[in-house]
Motif scaffolding. Structure first.
Motif, PDB file in Angstrom:
ATOM      1  N   UNK A   1      25.053  56.535  67.058  1.00 53.71           N
ATOM      2  CA  UNK A   1      24.822  56.953  65.704  1.00 53.71           C
ATOM      3  C   UNK A   1      24.329  58.450  66.026  1.00 53.71           C
ATOM      4  N   UNK A   2      24.673  59.226  64.925  1.00 52.80           N
ATOM      5  CA  UNK A   2      24.300  60.646  65.086  1.00 52.80           C
ATOM      6  C   UNK A   2      22.816  60.552  64.183  1.00 52.80           C
ATOM      7  N   UNK A   3      22.371  61.815  64.167  1.00 51.62           N
ATOM      8  CA  UNK A   3      20.958  62.036  63.401  1.00 51.62           C
ATOM      9  C   UNK A   3      21.395  62.709  62.065  1.00 51.62           C
ATOM     10  N   UNK A   4      22.182  63.735  61.996  1.00 53.47           N
ATOM     11  CA  UNK A   4      22.512  64.185  60.907  1.00 53.47           C
ATOM     12  C   UNK A   4      24.043  64.573  60.644  1.00 53.47           C
ATOM     13  N   UNK A   5      24.417  64.409  59.563  1.00 53.02           N
ATOM     14  CA  UNK A   5      26.001  64.835  59.348  1.00 53.02           C
ATOM     15  C   UNK A   5      25.805  65.732  58.095  1.00 53.02           C
ATOM     16  N   UNK A   6      26.705  66.902  58.137  1.00 49.46           N
ATOM     17  CA  UNK A   6      26.692  67.747  57.082  1.00 49.46           C
ATOM     18  C   UNK A   6      28.205  67.951  56.627  1.00 49.46           C
ATOM     19  N   UNK A   7      28.295  67.269  55.521  1.00 47.36           N
ATOM     20  CA  UNK A   7      29.841  67.233  55.100  1.00 47.36           C
ATOM     21  C   UNK A   7      30.409  68.110  53.849  1.00 47.36           C
TER      22      UNK A   7
ATOM     23  N   UNK B   1      37.297  68.505  60.725  1.00 46.44           N
ATOM     24  CA  UNK B   1      37.489  68.371  59.154  1.00 46.44           C
ATOM     25  C   UNK B   1      36.720  67.089  58.659  1.00 46.44           C
ATOM     26  N   UNK B   2      36.910  66.005  59.655  1.00 52.59           N
ATOM     27  CA  UNK B   2      36.160  64.607  59.205  1.00 52.59           C
ATOM     28  C   UNK B   2      35.448  64.201  60.448  1.00 52.59           C
ATOM     29  N   UNK B   3      34.802  63.230  60.445  1.00 57.64           N
ATOM     30  CA  UNK B   3      33.846  62.407  61.584  1.00 57.64           C
ATOM     31  C   UNK B   3      34.052  60.952  61.249  1.00 57.64           C
ATOM     32  N   UNK B   4      34.199  60.205  62.510  1.00 56.06           N
ATOM     33  CA  UNK B   4      34.007  58.734  62.239  1.00 56.06           C
ATOM     34  C   UNK B   4      32.630  58.252  62.594  1.00 56.06           C
ATOM     35  N   UNK B   5      31.750  59.465  62.862  1.00 56.93           N
ATOM     36  CA  UNK B   5      30.301  59.117  63.107  1.00 56.93           C
ATOM     37  C   UNK B   5      29.643  58.666  61.802  1.00 56.93           C
ATOM     38  N   UNK B   6      28.480  57.864  62.124  1.00 57.13           N
ATOM     39  CA  UNK B   6      27.641  57.647  60.873  1.00 57.13           C
ATOM     40  C   UNK B   6      26.200  58.359  61.331  1.00 57.13           C
ATOM     41  N   UNK B   7      25.281  58.596  60.493  1.00 56.19           N
ATOM     42  CA  UNK B   7      23.903  58.966  60.679  1.00 56.19           C
ATOM     43  C   UNK B   7      22.976  58.840  59.682  1.00 56.19           C
TER      44      UNK B   7
ATOM     45  N   UNK C   1      34.676  71.100  55.913  1.00 56.36           N
ATOM     46  CA  UNK C   1      34.330  70.643  57.232  1.00 56.36           C
ATOM     47  C   UNK C   1      33.083  69.675  57.433  1.00 56.36           C
ATOM     48  N   UNK C   2      32.925  69.426  58.448  1.00 55.11           N
ATOM     49  CA  UNK C   2      31.779  68.594  58.764  1.00 55.11           C
ATOM     50  C   UNK C   2      30.980  68.679  60.130  1.00 55.11           C
ATOM     51  N   UNK C   3      29.787  68.947  60.017  1.00 53.03           N
ATOM     52  CA  UNK C   3      29.171  69.114  61.128  1.00 53.03           C
ATOM     53  C   UNK C   3      28.215  68.158  61.863  1.00 53.03           C
ATOM     54  N   UNK C   4      28.184  67.403  62.888  1.00 48.31           N
ATOM     55  CA  UNK C   4      27.408  66.497  63.257  1.00 48.31           C
ATOM     56  C   UNK C   4      26.435  67.066  64.283  1.00 48.31           C
ATOM     57  N   UNK C   5      25.239  66.228  64.271  1.00 48.85           N
ATOM     58  CA  UNK C   5      24.099  66.706  64.985  1.00 48.85           C
ATOM     59  C   UNK C   5      23.458  65.433  65.522  1.00 48.85           C
ATOM     60  N   UNK C   6      23.101  65.564  67.117  1.00 48.05           N
ATOM     61  CA  UNK C   6      22.454  64.595  67.520  1.00 48.05           C
ATOM     62  C   UNK C   6      21.484  65.115  68.503  1.00 48.05           C
ATOM     63  N   UNK C   7      20.294  64.548  68.912  1.00 45.13           N
ATOM     64  CA  UNK C   7      19.397  65.039  69.851  1.00 45.13           C
ATOM     65  C   UNK C   7      19.037  66.605  69.628  1.00 45.13           C
TER      66      UNK C   7
END
Ligand code: NI
Length: 432
Positions: free
Chosen positions: A1-7, A38-44, A24-30
């Protein structure tokens, strides 16, 4: 699981190898960017819906004196010598460590609220500025200002304190703090002292932050003392290199620009400060043409009078157009590059771009505003129409410091009240 998703954001990457994403989407972890698409399958844990907004790298302020926020509006519209010797030095003489903490914290608050995620600072009582950076969550490259003034004893004491600071804080605050050596300028430090600083910086693997040819007075003083200008003096003693951050660089000859380019020196262009103090116009276009890494800085609040890099971007873009009678000079995309990519390079941080693997220093700019409507071109709006106050979310090292205009990292009211009180008491001490 990620920490932050900006969508749902317009993703302005500033990455020359990647384009921008309209939605788009930016995913942040650690603390790092782990995915852009464009999309992510991650959750945060934290999902930021950035509809009608731009997500972009946080801005980098490569030259300031944070605690000088306490002198904001204290002495304006004065000749440089009168401003400095008659007003700024007397208040600085009365500054306490506590004042520097409160002023620095105010600066950090202002930067978080206007989209600046890292900055380079030179001042004194720097432990206090470092503590403010630690508390605020920002990233910074800090140095204790060394002003030898041809006084060997003072030079030694300053250098000792500079070295103590470099070693005490290097890599502190989860790596958000870097330390540098800060010899004030070639016209306030002797040739021998500058050579000694270079030596110590080499030993510690630390960079050097210096003021360079801000005024014509410096140029004339150097020619009289050494028969050559500051850049040539620094070149002759082996001082210049890619770990040098030189602020201002207004009074440069063609030869100086060649040297700065050849040595990989980083320049901080402080356009508003130079205009306010009528110091002159830095040859920014010529420097960029010669491959000099030119970034943007505000300088201290006594000569600006704020820390808003959006204002700095617009002013730089406009001044160099009118100065060269060329409306194509310094286009919006190039100015954005100066305040992000070039700034990060100047501080040697893995930031300044939205790219997988880079540290997660980013901002969300609210585009649903009357002065940003309609929007045909995002870089144009960011440089010519947006203001620092349009930044709604600020993230540094993967931590949200401001979320939808609410500052989480600091108690905003308390920081302002304490700075106000410290500034009033300081001026009362000066006038007593
Ligand atoms: Ni300065």
């Amino acid at each position: 699981m990620a920490d932050i998703i900006v969508k749902n954001a317009y993703v302005l990457t500033m990455d020359p190898d990647a384009g921008d994403l309209k939605n788009g989407t930016v995913v942040i972890e650690d603390g790092k960017i782990t995915e852009i698409g464009e999309k992510t399958s991650e959750s945060a844990d934290t999902v930021i819906d950035a509809k009608h907004s731009v997500v972009m790298p946080g801005l980098v302020n490569t030259h300031t004196h944070a605690a000088m926020t306490l002198f904001r509006g204290y002495a304006d519209d004065l000749q440089l010598a009168d401003w400095l010797e008659g007003h700024i030095w007397p208040v600085e003489a009365k500054l306490t460590a506590e004042d520097v903490y409160k002023g620095s914290l105010l600066a950090c608050l202002e930067m978080i609220k206007s989209g600046t995620t890292s900055f380079a600072d030179m001042y004194f009582y720097m432990d206090e500025t470092a503590k403010a950076v630690e508390a605020s969550g920002l990233r910074a490259s800090l140095c204790h200002g060394l002003i030898e003034l041809w006084n060997e004893e003072k030079g030694e004491a300053d250098l000792k304190e500079g070295k103590r600071f470099v070693r005490a804080w290097q890599g502190a605050a989860d790596g958000r703090i870097k330390t540098m050596y800060g010899p004030h300028a070639p016209n306030t430090c002797s040739e021998e002292f500058l050579a000694k600083v270079r030596e110590e910086a080499n030993k510690d693997g630390a960079g050097i932050h210096i003021h360079l040819l801000e005024t014509e007075a410096e140029l004339l003083a150097m020619k009289e003392r050494y028969g050559k200008c500051s850049v040539h003096l620094l070149e002759d003693i082996g001082f210049l290199g890619p770990d040098v951050l030189a602020a201002h660089c207004v009074w440069l000859s063609e030869g100086d620009i060649e040297i700065l380019g050849k040595r990989g020196v980083n320049v901080s262009h402080n356009v508003i400060s130079n205009m306010k103090l009528a110091s002159g116009i830095a040859p920014v276009q010529k420097m960029l043409e010669k491959g000099v890494n030119v970034s943007l800085g505000t300088d201290g609040c006594a000569s600006n009078n704020n820390l808003d890099l959006f204002e700095e971007m617009k002013t730089a873009a406009l001044l160099h157009k009118v100065n060269t009678f060329n409306p194509t000079a310094l286009p919006a995309q190039q100015v954005l590059q100066m305040s992000t990519v070039n700034g990060a390079k100047a501080l040697g941080t893995e930031t300044g771009m939205l790219k997988v693997g880079m540290k997660a220093d980013l901002i969300v700019v609210d585009m649903k505003k009357p002065h940003l409507t309609p929007c045909f071109d995002v870089p144009s709006h960011l440089v010519y129409s947006a203001r620092g106050s349009d930044v709604r979310t600020t993230i540094v090292n993967g931590k949200v410091l401001m979320d939808d205009y609410k500052v989480l990292a600091l108690d905003e009211q308390k920081v302002m009240e304490e700075a106000q009180k410290a500034a009033e008491e300081l001026v009362a001490r000066v006038n007593a």
